[in-house]
Design an enzyme around this catalytic site. Structure first.
Site, PDB file in Angstrom:
ATOM      1  CG  ASN A  34      -1.800   1.209   1.300  1.00 35.30           C
ATOM      2  OD1 ASN A  34      -1.904   1.975   0.352  1.00 35.30           O
ATOM      3  ND2 ASN A  34      -2.459   1.396   2.439  1.00 35.30           N
ATOM      4  CE  LYS A  36      -0.392   3.403   4.672  1.00 40.07           C
ATOM      5  NZ  LYS A  36      -0.297   3.616   6.139  1.00 40.07           N
ATOM      6  CG  HIS A 118      -5.921   1.751   5.368  1.00 36.77           C
ATOM      7  ND1 HIS A 118      -5.481   2.748   6.214  1.00 36.77           N
ATOM      8  CD2 HIS A 118      -4.868   0.901   5.217  1.00 36.77           C
ATOM      9  CE1 HIS A 118      -4.229   2.514   6.550  1.00 36.77           C
ATOM     10  NE2 HIS A 118      -3.824   1.391   5.962  1.00 36.77           N
ATOM     11  CD  GLU A 120      -3.213   5.657   6.607  1.00 40.31           C
ATOM     12  OE1 GLU A 120      -2.174   5.363   7.233  1.00 40.31           O
ATOM     13  OE2 GLU A 120      -3.315   5.560   5.366  1.00 40.31           O
ATOM     14  CD  GLU A 190      -3.247  -2.175   7.617  1.00 44.49           C
ATOM     15  OE1 GLU A 190      -2.087  -2.147   7.203  1.00 44.49           O
ATOM     16  OE2 GLU A 190      -4.112  -1.365   7.278  1.00 44.49           O
ATOM     17  N   GLY A 196       2.511   2.796  10.813  1.00 39.36           N
ATOM     18  CA  GLY A 196       3.425   3.905  10.603  1.00 39.36           C
ATOM     19  C   GLY A 196       4.088   4.442  11.854  1.00 39.36           C
ATOM     20  CB  SER A 236       5.268  -1.084  12.207  1.00 41.31           C
ATOM     21  OG  SER A 236       4.795   0.242  12.401  1.00 41.31           O
TER      22      SER A 236
END
Length: 275
Positions: A34, A36, A118, A120, A190, A196, A236
């Site tokens: 991904n 992003k 996701h 985000e 996730e 991140g 991560s």
């Protein structure tokens, strides 16, 4: 391709805790990149060259999901390599949706996979479980396969709500998937607090959630779906921790963010291949 495993008669929900009792082997692993909102034409070409040149195992399904702007670049660069292309989002239908790309356009462009739900998208763009379910339905009906994301925040984990949150998100996604379409769906767990941040769930923590996901599927869908559906870990992931994470019995690969922008992504693919 996705492998179908026939479950023996005794492989019921209560037996899923012990994979050996069900004579279960892992389904074909997947590792998805991904990217992003990262990358340039130059960096994208370089990474694709590294990935293809690494000779990654054909025993792993490999997906690269760049920004919409770079879908053409990545599609062309991966042609004939055995790698697949994914998108990071979609809107369910065509129309007056400025700035959006719909499912039919992804299909027309040759995109095989789309990442939906996701964290985000949930946090920044306020996508609800209902929004994500609508997109899942549209993608599957439009012939695009789905990587559907679930995961808890740090506050939810510290409150002991991890299982409750993850299974609630999973239930909303499952309600949007016909039982005969699960071969076209991958679940990605996730933990939001690990995305991140450099933090990563321990292999045991990740395995516990993956096992809960699989047990929920066995109890609420079918045992066959529970056994055959791939459940990826994300948060991560890097070349160093990938082998230990993949050794867990219910982790079937990875959805990778930051490390997928580096040559080490090929090493993560190798970890899922057992190399």
């Amino acid at each position: 391709m996705f492998s179908v495993i026939n479950a023996p008669p005794l492989c019921t929900a209560k037996h899923l805790r012990t994979r050996e009792a069900c004579n279960m082997t892992k389904p074909t692993p997947m590792v998805a990149a991904n990217w992003k909102s990262n990358g340039t034409t130059e960096s994208g070409k370089e990474l694709i060259g590294v990935f293809v040149g690494a000779g990654c195992s054909n025993d792993v399904d490999k997906v690269v999901a760049p920004s919409f702007l770079h879908l053409g670049l990545v599609t062309e660069g991966l042609k004939g390599s055995g790698w697949m292309v994914g998108a990071q989002n979609c809107t369910p239908k065509a129309g007056a949706f400025t700035g959006e790309v719909n499912v039919a356009q992804l299909k027309d462009f040759g995109v095989e996979w789309v990442i939906l739900g996701h964290s985000e998208r949930r946090a920044i763009y306020k996508e609800s479980d209902a929004d994500i379910a609508e997109k899942v339905t549209a993608a599957l009906e439009g012939g695009v396969k789905v990587i559907a994301c679930v995961g808890e925040t740090l506050t939810q984990r510290e409150a002991g709500e991890t299982t409750k949150v993850v299974l609630s998100q999973l239930a909303a996604i499952a309600a949007a998937v016909p039982k005969d379409s699960w071969a076209s769906v991958v679940i990605a767990y996730e933990p939001v607090w690990a995305i991140g941040t450099g933090k990563v769930a321990t292999p045991e923590e990740a395995q516990a959630v993956h096992a809960a996901i699989r047990e929920w599927m066995a109890s609420n869908l079918t045992t066959e779906i529970a056994i055959n559906t791939r459940v990826l870990y994300g948060g991560s992931v890097n070349a160093k921790n990938a082998p230990t994470l993949y050794s867990q019995k219910d982790i079937n690969g990875f959805l990778v963010g930051g490390a997928s922008l580096k040559p080490e992504f090929a090493d993560i693919v190798a970890a899922a291949a057992g190399n």
